[in-house]
Design a protein around this motif. Structure first.
Motif, PDB file in Angstrom:
ATOM      1  N   THR A  54       0.718  -1.419   0.020  1.00  0.00           N
ATOM      2  CA  THR A  54       0.025  -0.203   0.010  1.00  0.00           C
ATOM      3  C   THR A  54       0.810   1.120   0.095  1.00  0.00           C
ATOM      4  OG1 THR A  54      -1.802  -1.223   1.174  1.00  0.00           O
ATOM      5  CG2 THR A  54      -1.668   1.393   1.054  1.00  0.00           C
ATOM      6  N   TYR A  55       2.006   1.365   0.873  1.00  0.00           N
ATOM      7  CA  TYR A  55       2.822   2.531   1.176  1.00  0.00           C
ATOM      8  C   TYR A  55       3.475   2.643  -0.247  1.00  0.00           C
ATOM      9  CZ  TYR A  55       6.144   5.722   3.233  1.00  0.00           C
ATOM     10  OH  TYR A  55       6.982   6.807   3.502  1.00  0.00           O
ATOM     11  N   LEU A  56       4.177   1.673  -0.800  1.00  0.00           N
ATOM     12  CA  LEU A  56       5.117   1.723  -1.798  1.00  0.00           C
ATOM     13  C   LEU A  56       4.443   2.101  -3.033  1.00  0.00           C
ATOM     14  CD1 LEU A  56       7.781  -1.145  -1.163  1.00  0.00           C
ATOM     15  CD2 LEU A  56       8.017   1.316  -0.579  1.00  0.00           C
ATOM     16  N   THR A  57       3.348   1.344  -3.410  1.00  0.00           N
ATOM     17  CA  THR A  57       2.507   1.561  -4.710  1.00  0.00           C
ATOM     18  C   THR A  57       1.824   3.065  -4.686  1.00  0.00           C
ATOM     19  OG1 THR A  57       0.629   0.550  -3.937  1.00  0.00           O
ATOM     20  CG2 THR A  57       2.309  -0.746  -5.119  1.00  0.00           C
ATOM     21  N   GLY A 126      -2.880   1.129  -2.685  1.00  0.00           N
ATOM     22  CA  GLY A 126      -2.084   1.846  -2.844  1.00  0.00           C
ATOM     23  C   GLY A 126      -2.074   2.817  -4.310  1.00  0.00           C
ATOM     24  N   GLN A 127      -2.820   1.760  -5.080  1.00  0.00           N
ATOM     25  CA  GLN A 127      -3.130   2.291  -6.545  1.00  0.00           C
ATOM     26  C   GLN A 127      -4.616   2.851  -6.486  1.00  0.00           C
ATOM     27  OE1 GLN A 127      -1.612   2.083  -9.557  1.00  0.00           O
ATOM     28  NE2 GLN A 127      -0.490   0.307  -9.710  1.00  0.00           N
ATOM     29  N   GLN A 128      -5.153   3.430  -5.385  1.00  0.00           N
ATOM     30  CA  GLN A 128      -6.497   3.995  -5.052  1.00  0.00           C
ATOM     31  C   GLN A 128      -7.539   3.290  -5.906  1.00  0.00           C
ATOM     32  OE1 GLN A 128      -5.880   7.010  -3.052  1.00  0.00           O
ATOM     33  NE2 GLN A 128      -4.124   5.920  -2.900  1.00  0.00           N
ATOM     34  N   MET A 129      -7.481   1.759  -5.976  1.00  0.00           N
ATOM     35  CA  MET A 129      -8.402   1.233  -6.543  1.00  0.00           C
ATOM     36  C   MET A 129      -9.607   0.802  -5.803  1.00  0.00           C
ATOM     37  SD  MET A 129      -5.983  -1.311  -8.955  1.00  0.00           S
ATOM     38  CE  MET A 129      -7.333  -2.330  -9.376  1.00  0.00           C
TER      39      MET A 129
END
Length: 433
Positions: A54-57, A126-129
């Motif tokens: 989550t953090y890295l993407t 992380g990609q806000q999907m």
């Protein structure tokens, strides 16, 4: 996403009467005893990778495919190691019950592929999907209810079948994350070697906290049988399922905040979300506690009448618990997952100590008091830490304001209008409502 995630605990409440009536208190306890070690092993095998993804993407979408590949490889190895370890200690976990031991081993095997879904969910956040995450929640809740109710009506629902359904449904719902494999971020992908180090570094700092948090949630169910009885475990499972509605909603909100604030830090937003979620949790917990004496026994069966008092106590624990993971999301999205892990570790130590001291003498009621104590400790420490790191006073996290009530009412009406606008006869804007 948070609203759809609420359906998971709601589905749990809907299926609890089915499980209770089909399996009885002893069978329900056997199912729980089989599932909990697998869930704990799954927490160990994740290595904190979902949070790291989550953090890295969120920071750099280009790393998604390589990060997912490394996560799957690491999860497979760690899952296999946990499986071997569980097999070695199986006689201890099952208290010498061979049938229960086989059921535990089955649950452990099935939990390994579920790890991949957890990794994909972390990357999707992380990609806000949020649409994909919401769809997974909806599919998981819907399939679980349909399968368990159908098997109950056909007379085929047993502890073994219930365990299989529990672990296979998330695999089916996890198909919604398939686009992540094909999705490419803008620009060239980062070399795989430059993904593994930050992935493991962040995951390692959050891993112990994730394990400790899961241990706080599940150790009581592991220790209940040897310290008390399978019947008490069955009662505790019902009370936990009912009061998990506000708790799991808070966890869903905290997961969303982790993804959003990892991309763009906004401490005031996080504090307001914490207060609003606390208000919602308080309302739901009061409603559950006030009405539980009238519907626990009719819904779950007469033998679960003794679950009323544990339900009331766990409502208190739920309200105390809510601000903790919300503040923890602020720490993790600020690059301080190690501090959050330290709080979870302290909470775990307090929880186990209280549980071991209280349960042998007070049974399921003692387990509930241990939950109240650990929830208060976790929230207190987490809010203090977040207050220092984010530069906000403690009361910003735990004291609701009149503006929060107004916001909650306005957004509730807006959401209701959006839903009701789709109902024939209510108008396109839901104005009749």
């Amino acid at each position: 996403m948070s609203a759809s995630s609420l359906l998971v605990p709601v589905a749990g409440v809907l299926t609890q009467p089915v499980l209770a009536r089909a399996l009885g208190a002893a069978g329900r306890g056997e199912m729980t005893a089989a599932i909990v070690p697998a869930v704990l092993a799954g927490s160990v095998a994740t290595l904190g990778l979902p949070d790291a993804l989550t953090y890295l993407t969120a920071k750099d979408p280009r790393v998604t495919r390589h990060a997912l590949a490394w996560s799957v490889a690491l999860s497979t190895v760690l899952g296999a190691l946990c499986l071997v370890l569980a097999w070695a200690v199986l006689p201890l976990l099952s208290a010498g019950d061979a049938a229960l031991g086989r059921l535990m081993l089955l649950a452990m095997v099935l939990t390994v592929p579920v790890l991949f879904v957890g990794a994909a969910r972390g990357a999707a956040m992380g990609q806000q999907m949020w649409g994909a995450v919401a769809t997974e929640s909806l599919a998981t809740a819907g399939l679980r209810v349909l399968l368990l109710v159908g098997l109950w009506l056909s007379g085929d629902l047993t502890p073994t079948v219930a365990v299989v359904v529990t672990f296979t449904v998330p695999l089916v719902a996890g198909v919604v994350y398939w686009p992540l494999v094909r999705r490419r971020g803008s620009g060239a992908s980062r070399p795989a070697g430059r993904v593994l180090v930050p992935l493991v570094a962040y995951g390692g700092r959050t891993w112990f906290g994730s394990v400790a948090s899961m241990l706080v949630a599940k150790t009581d169910q592991v220790l209940m049988t040897p310290l008390s009885s399978v019947r008490d475990l069955g009662l505790y499972s019902v009370a936990t399922a009912v009061t998990d509605v506000p708790v799991l909603f808070a966890l869903a909100v905290s997961n969303a905040l982790h993804g959003v604030n990892s991309r763009s830090s906004n401490p005031p937003q996080l504090a307001r979300a914490t207060r609003v979620t606390l208000l919602l949790g308080l309302v739901v917990s009061v409603a559950i506690g006030a009405t539980a004496p009238w519907w626990i026994a009719p819904l779950f069966g007469a033998e679960f009448q003794d679950a009323v008092v544990p339900t009331l106590l766990l409502c208190v624990a739920a309200v105390l618990y809510i601000p903790g993971p919300m503040a923890g999301a602020g720490l993790a999205s600020s690059g301080r997952p190690g501090l959050r892990s330290s709080v979870y570790a302290c909470t775990f130590a307090v929880n186990v100590t209280a549980f071991v001291l209280l349960v042998p003498h007070a049974g399921v009621v003692g387990a509930c008091w241990a939950s109240i104590i650990s929830a208060a400790v976790q929230t207190g420490l987490m809010v203090l830490a977040a207050s220092r790191v984010l530069g906000l006073a403690v009361h910003h996290f735990v004291v609701p304001k009149s503006a929060d009530v107004t916001l909650l009412w306005r957004e509730g009406r807006r959401s209701a209008r959006l839903v009701l606008a789709r109902v024939p006869g209510l108008g396109r804007d839901g104005s009749r409502w």
